[in-house]
Design a protein around this motif. Structure first.
Motif, PDB file in Angstrom:
ATOM      1  N   LEU A  23      -7.438   2.854  15.656  1.00 55.88           N
ATOM      2  CA  LEU A  23      -7.052   1.638  14.943  1.00 55.88           C
ATOM      3  C   LEU A  23      -7.654   1.624  13.541  1.00 55.88           C
ATOM      4  O   LEU A  23      -6.972   1.268  12.570  1.00 55.88           O
ATOM      5  CB  LEU A  23      -7.502   0.399  15.723  1.00 55.88           C
ATOM      6  CG  LEU A  23      -7.229  -0.944  15.045  1.00 55.88           C
ATOM      7  CD1 LEU A  23      -5.736  -1.146  14.806  1.00 55.88           C
ATOM      8  CD2 LEU A  23      -7.792  -2.092  15.888  1.00 55.88           C
ATOM      9  N   VAL A  24      -8.906   2.004  13.414  1.00 57.64           N
ATOM     10  CA  VAL A  24      -9.534   2.054  12.097  1.00 57.64           C
ATOM     11  C   VAL A  24      -8.736   2.947  11.154  1.00 57.64           C
ATOM     12  O   VAL A  24      -8.486   2.605   9.997  1.00 57.64           O
ATOM     13  CB  VAL A  24     -10.996   2.532  12.194  1.00 57.64           C
ATOM     14  CG1 VAL A  24     -11.589   2.775  10.804  1.00 57.64           C
ATOM     15  CG2 VAL A  24     -11.830   1.509  12.948  1.00 57.64           C
ATOM     16  N   GLU A  25      -8.321   4.107  11.652  1.00 54.83           N
ATOM     17  CA  GLU A  25      -7.546   5.016  10.810  1.00 54.83           C
ATOM     18  C   GLU A  25      -6.176   4.445  10.482  1.00 54.83           C
ATOM     19  O   GLU A  25      -5.663   4.621   9.376  1.00 54.83           O
ATOM     20  CB  GLU A  25      -7.400   6.381  11.503  1.00 54.83           C
ATOM     21  CG  GLU A  25      -8.712   7.144  11.632  1.00 54.83           C
ATOM     22  CD  GLU A  25      -9.413   7.287  10.291  1.00 54.83           C
ATOM     23  OE1 GLU A  25      -8.762   7.688   9.305  1.00 54.83           O
ATOM     24  OE2 GLU A  25     -10.620   6.966  10.219  1.00 54.83           O
ATOM     25  N   ALA A  26      -5.589   3.728  11.443  1.00 59.02           N
ATOM     26  CA  ALA A  26      -4.253   3.167  11.226  1.00 59.02           C
ATOM     27  C   ALA A  26      -4.254   2.079  10.168  1.00 59.02           C
ATOM     28  O   ALA A  26      -3.283   1.932   9.419  1.00 59.02           O
ATOM     29  CB  ALA A  26      -3.705   2.613  12.544  1.00 59.02           C
ATOM     30  N   CYS A 137      -8.073 -11.098  -2.588  1.00 59.44           N
ATOM     31  CA  CYS A 137      -9.392 -10.755  -2.056  1.00 59.44           C
ATOM     32  C   CYS A 137      -9.292  -9.456  -1.262  1.00 59.44           C
ATOM     33  O   CYS A 137      -8.222  -9.064  -0.797  1.00 59.44           O
ATOM     34  CB  CYS A 137      -9.964 -11.878  -1.206  1.00 59.44           C
ATOM     35  SG  CYS A 137      -9.116 -12.209   0.337  1.00 59.44           S
ATOM     36  N   ALA A 138     -10.411  -8.779  -1.118  1.00 60.51           N
ATOM     37  CA  ALA A 138     -10.446  -7.471  -0.480  1.00 60.51           C
ATOM     38  C   ALA A 138     -10.752  -7.599   1.013  1.00 60.51           C
ATOM     39  O   ALA A 138     -11.636  -8.367   1.410  1.00 60.51           O
ATOM     40  CB  ALA A 138     -11.502  -6.589  -1.141  1.00 60.51           C
ATOM     41  N   LEU A 139     -10.025  -6.851   1.821  1.00 59.15           N
ATOM     42  CA  LEU A 139     -10.355  -6.708   3.245  1.00 59.15           C
ATOM     43  C   LEU A 139     -11.398  -5.597   3.347  1.00 59.15           C
ATOM     44  O   LEU A 139     -11.078  -4.418   3.212  1.00 59.15           O
ATOM     45  CB  LEU A 139      -9.108  -6.362   4.061  1.00 59.15           C
ATOM     46  CG  LEU A 139      -9.309  -6.126   5.560  1.00 59.15           C
ATOM     47  CD1 LEU A 139      -9.929  -7.350   6.231  1.00 59.15           C
ATOM     48  CD2 LEU A 139      -7.985  -5.764   6.234  1.00 59.15           C
ATOM     49  N   VAL A 140     -12.651  -5.976   3.542  1.00 57.18           N
ATOM     50  CA  VAL A 140     -13.745  -5.001   3.450  1.00 57.18           C
ATOM     51  C   VAL A 140     -14.261  -4.541   4.800  1.00 57.18           C
ATOM     52  O   VAL A 140     -15.096  -3.633   4.866  1.00 57.18           O
ATOM     53  CB  VAL A 140     -14.915  -5.567   2.626  1.00 57.18           C
ATOM     54  CG1 VAL A 140     -14.496  -5.813   1.179  1.00 57.18           C
ATOM     55  CG2 VAL A 140     -15.473  -6.844   3.255  1.00 57.18           C
ATOM     56  N   GLY A 141     -13.798  -5.139   5.889  1.00 62.21           N
ATOM     57  CA  GLY A 141     -14.275  -4.702   7.197  1.00 62.21           C
ATOM     58  C   GLY A 141     -13.908  -5.697   8.271  1.00 62.21           C
ATOM     59  O   GLY A 141     -13.189  -6.669   8.040  1.00 62.21           O
TER      60      GLY A 141
END
Length: 348
Positions: A23-26, A137-141
């Protein structure tokens, strides 16, 4: 005692670490599209780094907000329409941040489920990334938690966390006074509050989510899943133009409870209910649920998703700023001595 022939594993207990990594890679490309000045690291670290000086701030005050989308999630899960619920999550947080006069800078999400479906989760988080992109805004995690036994296999829950900043001395509300004008910014439907009542009304009416919506040319479920409107960019433009004294995000509690939150002690507001057209979805909810006007205004946004309190001599100019940003603006009334909200007229 029978001899154990094979050891247990985390996967056998219902938690698939490999799926989480997949999921992280996707979602990495979607998160990358939200990058903005100030972000120092991408996904994968133990924490996200953000440089306020690189984002252009000299003496900032941080503003934080956390929220969810309530039982609107049940509707998204039951219909399988997962692509926009993440926009709702972002909007519920960043619309609150901008009400303080702050620019939303970065966002984190929490996704919890009984069994991780990588494709479904990627659709949800893709919506979160799109909401972040729209808000600047940034999606940072974030965190993905697979918790069998706590959630049913297909069910999931969402929470969002937004952090913004404003230069010291520029926070809202500021300078609200009697005579200030109320500009209402139209909503895009029910947004993300009141869905327990929405679901009950639909059930009592004998409707399924696949049935035609009584108020729109679409299936009922799809029409109700119209995402919460993001007001961030037009609101920041109005703030920069001068004369904006307060912003109230109309969520749970409606205008009745949210507008007084930005008014100083000793001041209330007069709102003309005939100043804007009642969207058809609320007409249906009122009729099908037998809701009186007070209940409708206390539970739903009733067609107004944000209220700007502005200086009287800046009302026309700021209405034009909001309209240039794509908003539908209605002049609702004004601030007056007193407390709470006084309604005049009737909803359309």
């Amino acid at each position: 005692m029978a001899e154990r022939t094979g050891g247990l594993s985390y996967a056998a207990a219902g938690v698939d670490i490999a799926a989480g990594n997949a999921l992280v890679e996707a979602i990495r490309p979607a998160a990358a599209r939200t990058a903005r000045p100030g972000v120092l690291a991408g996904l994968g670290g133990f924490g996200a780094l953000f440089d306020l000086r690189a984002a252009g701030y000299a003496d900032p005050v941080l503003v934080a907000s956390t929220d969810g989308v309530g039982t609107k999630l049940r509707l998204a899960i039951d219909t399988g329409l997962l692509d926009t619920i993440g926009i709702d999550l972002v909007a519920m947080c960043v619309n609150d941040v901008v009400c303080q006069g702050a620019e939303p800078l970065f966002f984190l999400d929490y996704f919890a489920t009984g069994r991780l479906d990588v494709a479904a989760a990627a659709r949800v988080i893709g919506g979160i990334a799109e909401g972040c992109r729209q808000a600047g805004c940034a999606l940072v995690g974030g965190e993905t938690a697979e918790m069998p036994g706590l959630y049913a296999a297909r069910d999931f829950d969402l929470a969002g966390f937004a952090v913004g900043a404003a230069e010291r001395g520029r926070l809202l509300p500021q300078g609200v006074a009697a005579g200030d004008v109320l500009l209402g910014l139209a909503s895009d439907g029910v947004h993300s509050n009141g869905f327990s009542l929405v679901r009950r009304i639909a059930e009592d009416a004998g409707l399924t989510w696949d049935d035609a919506a009584p108020f729109a040319d679409a299936p009922l479920g799809a029409a109700l899943l119209t995402p919460t409107r993001l007001y961030v960019r037009p609101a920041l433009a109005a703030l920069a133009a001068g004369g904006l004294r307060a912003l109230a995000h109309v969520t749970g509690g409606g205008i009745t409870e949210n507008l007084p939150r930005v008014l100083p002690e000793g001041l209330g507001a007069e709102v003309r209910l005939d100043a804007w057209p009642l969207p058809p979805v609320f007409g249906w909810l009122r009729a099908a649920g037998g809701l009186d006007e007070g209940e409708l205004l206390r539970t739903f946004n009733a067609g107004i998703g944000m209220i700007a309190v502005v200086a009287p001599d800046r009302a026309e100019a700021l209405a034009a700023v909001f309209e240039a940003g794509g908003e539908r603006v209605h002049r609702l009334g004004h601030v007056l001595p007193g407390a709470g909200v006084v309604y005049r007229g009737r909803l359309g």
